[in-house]
Design an enzyme around this catalytic site. Structure first.
Site, PDB file in Angstrom:
ATOM      1  N   SER A  77     -74.522 -57.716 -81.983  1.00  0.00           N
ATOM      2  CA  SER A  77     -74.166 -58.652 -80.702  1.00  0.00           C
ATOM      3  C   SER A  77     -74.955 -58.425 -79.498  1.00  0.00           C
ATOM      4  O   SER A  77     -74.771 -59.227 -78.521  1.00  0.00           O
ATOM      5  CB  SER A  77     -72.600 -58.459 -80.359  1.00  0.00           C
ATOM      6  OG  SER A  77     -72.419 -57.077 -79.964  1.00  0.00           O
TER       7      SER A  77
ATOM      8  N   SER B 111     -74.349 -53.977 -84.112  1.00  0.00           N
ATOM      9  CA  SER B 111     -74.641 -54.604 -82.907  1.00  0.00           C
ATOM     10  C   SER B 111     -75.800 -54.084 -82.032  1.00  0.00           C
ATOM     11  O   SER B 111     -76.328 -54.689 -81.029  1.00  0.00           O
ATOM     12  CB  SER B 111     -73.471 -54.846 -81.964  1.00  0.00           C
ATOM     13  OG  SER B 111     -72.639 -55.598 -82.871  1.00  0.00           O
TER      14      SER B 111
ATOM     15  N   LYS C  47     -75.394 -54.823 -71.141  1.00  0.00           N
ATOM     16  CA  LYS C  47     -74.625 -55.706 -72.002  1.00  0.00           C
ATOM     17  C   LYS C  47     -73.424 -56.061 -71.299  1.00  0.00           C
ATOM     18  O   LYS C  47     -72.971 -55.396 -70.679  1.00  0.00           O
ATOM     19  CB  LYS C  47     -74.329 -55.191 -73.236  1.00  0.00           C
ATOM     20  CG  LYS C  47     -73.724 -56.025 -74.597  1.00  0.00           C
ATOM     21  CD  LYS C  47     -73.461 -55.338 -75.620  1.00  0.00           C
ATOM     22  CE  LYS C  47     -72.966 -56.151 -76.732  1.00  0.00           C
ATOM     23  NZ  LYS C  47     -72.737 -55.483 -78.044  1.00  0.00           N
TER      24      LYS C  47
END
Lengths: 63, 463
Positions: free
Chosen positions: B149, B173, B74
């Site tokens: 996210s 997330s 990420k």
């Protein structure tokens, strides 16, 4: 419209030069109402600073 | 191919790390223009690392199941000499000179870094509709969000662009994208995995964990990520057990699984309700005892988590929002503004309440081994969809998506998200197993037993 028991969000926001939408104000009002209601769950005999008690660093990592 | 399948193929020399890496890079080249999962692809570095892994294996060095496995990170985890944007304009040219702990640990285990994945700006939202790097699209239906996210990480794994990926979870997330993309996602106990080098959002709520195709893959990645790190003040110094569940034949005999009577099964898409209950009966069939439990108010816990996140995120972003406001997307700027107005008294009371409710949860988890609840009450919404009708009521899409996940960030408990089934429209639906602190091993064992029985991970997006 502000909650009668909560802060006047629009006034507070304007004082900080923050523009809030009506949706954001409604959300803050809802949060404030719930937080007010939750006061009943607080253990008032607890020492509040315990929540932020510093833990001494561990001497040596296990790994 | 799963991580463990690829690891077995590497050990048996049926495939090389370079071949696996090239296959992933080809998938990225083919799919990323549509799905937008990656912000940065480090093809040259990946091939260099893959060649190194192959060389080490040829020389007799085996670093474990992740040795030579292509993974993605990420884009809020710092990567030495590689752009780390946090999905923002603020950090659009930030190139760290160090690796985040999770990146370093995976590298030490021999994993190959394919690149950095797209996310909701600053990880502050669950749509992954990023105003600066474009919307990440759900591979099961590109008109829908993948969740966030950690949306790019989820899409990369769901489509085979990467075999595993790192994610962060501050209010769901990891688990929301796992649910919307049909994956396994693990939010470990707070302190189990180091947050060092993860750009922060809510410092008392942020968790780092894996997104994978299967439960056993998640166990393999957690095995590498878990462990004490003095650079993270929240890191906990305790031994790391063997997380890998048995290869087959797992019995759940003697285990008690709590099914909440309140909150978690209210206001759901009926398909989600049926899927999670079907999983509960599957667990029962495997020997577990289902126990009805009553939990503290879920809405109230969500508000405590929201107050905490609004205040902490505003504190994190204060240096930037005042001077560089125009560089923020509208939704994130609004949340930061709201956070700047949260009274200090509310933040402090939220911390006291958080501890109180954690105590109640621990009492319940002393009576059952884990809880089984849905992950999201709905299937993935459409990109740009502001509201969703669920349980006869219209709800803000973002609030609906996080309603069943957010509270566990405030409690710091470990949560394993895994597929529960598919809707009639062919979209994934997810559930959560919630455990006692540092009991990830048991959650992974139960998850693996359910996965073995349902076979849901065999289904892949129709690309």
């Amino acid at each position: 419209m502000s909650s009668s028991l909560g802060p006047a969000w629009k006034t507070i926001a304007e004082a900080q030069k923050i523009q809030l939408s009506e949706t954001s104000i409604q959300r803050l009002e809802a949060i404030a109402r719930t937080m007010l209601g939750l006061r009943g769950m607080i253990d008032w005999s607890e020492e509040p600073a315990q929540v932020f008690t510093a833990t001494p660093p561990t001497e040596k990592p296990v790994e | 191919m799963t991580v463990l399948e690829a690891a077995a193929a590497l050990r048996q020399k049926r495939v090389s790390s370079v071949e696996l890496t090239l296959a992933c890079l080809e998938r990225i080249e083919k799919l990323n223009p549509t799905l937008n999962a990656f912000i940065t692809v480090t093809a040259g570095l990946a091939l260099e690392q893959a060649r190194q892994a192959d060389g080490e294996r040829a020389g007799g060095l085996d670093r474990g199941p992740l040795h030579g496995i292509p993974v993605a990170h990420k884009d809020l985890f710092c990567t030495k000499d590689v752009l780390t944007t946090s999905g923002s304009r603020i950090f659009s040219s930030y190139v760290p000179n160090f690796d985040a702990a999770c990146v370093w640990r995976l590298r030490q285990a021999g994993a190959v870094m394919l690149g950095k994945t797209n996310l909701h700006e600053h990880a502050y939202g669950i749509t992954s509709t990023n105003p600066h790097y474009g919307a990440v699209r759900n591979p099961w239906d590109p008109q829908r969000i993948p969740g966030g996210s950690s949306g790019g990480s989820a899409v990369a794994v769901a489509t085979g662009m990467a075999l595993a990926a790192t994610g962060s979870d501050t209010g769901g997330s990891i688990r929301v994208p796992a649910s919307y993309c049909g994956l396994t996602g693990l939010k470990p106990t707070f302190g189990r995995v180091s947050k060092f080098g993860a750009l922060p959002l809510g410092f008392s709520l942020d968790h780092v964990g894996p997104l994978t195709r299967t439960v056993r893959d998640a166990a393999a990645v957690l095995q590498v990520l878990a462990g004490y790190d003095p650079r993270d003040a929240c890191s906990v110094n305790r031994p790391v057990p063997d997380y890998m569940p048995p290869a087959a034949g797992i019995s759940l005999q003697g285990l008690k699984i709590g099914l909440p009577e309140n909150f978690f099964f209210e206001k759901l898409d009926p398909q989600v309700d049926h899927a999670v209950h079907f999983l509960a009966y599957t667990a029962q069939d495997l020997g577990a005892e289902l126990v009805d439990v009553r939990l503290p108010g879920g809405h109230q816990l969500n508000v405590i988590a929201q107050v905490t996140l609004l205040a902490e995120a505003a504190s994190v972003h204060e240096p930037y929002i005042r001077r560089r406001r125009k560089e923020y997307g509208g939704d994130v700027a609004t949340l930061i503004d709201m956070g700047r107005l949260i009274p200090a008294t509310d933040y402090i009371q939220a911390q006291r309440l958080r501890r109180r409710i954690q105590g109640v949860y621990l009492d319940i988890l002393a009576k059952v081994d884990c809880l089984l609840v849905p992950a999201t009450p709905i299937v993935a919404p459409h990109i740009g969809q502001a509201e969703v009708a669920v349980g006869g009521q219209v709800e803000d899409t973002r609030l609906a998506s996080t309603r069943l996940v957010r509270g566990f960030n405030a409690l710091g408990l470990p949560v394993l998200a895994l597929p529960a089934g598919f809707s009639q429209g062919g979209l994934p639906m997810g559930c959560q197993l919630v455990g006692r602190p540092f009991d990830e091993g048991l959650l992974l064992r139960i998850g693996a037993a359910l996965e073995d029985r349902t076979g849901l991970t065999a289904r892949t997006p129709p690309l």
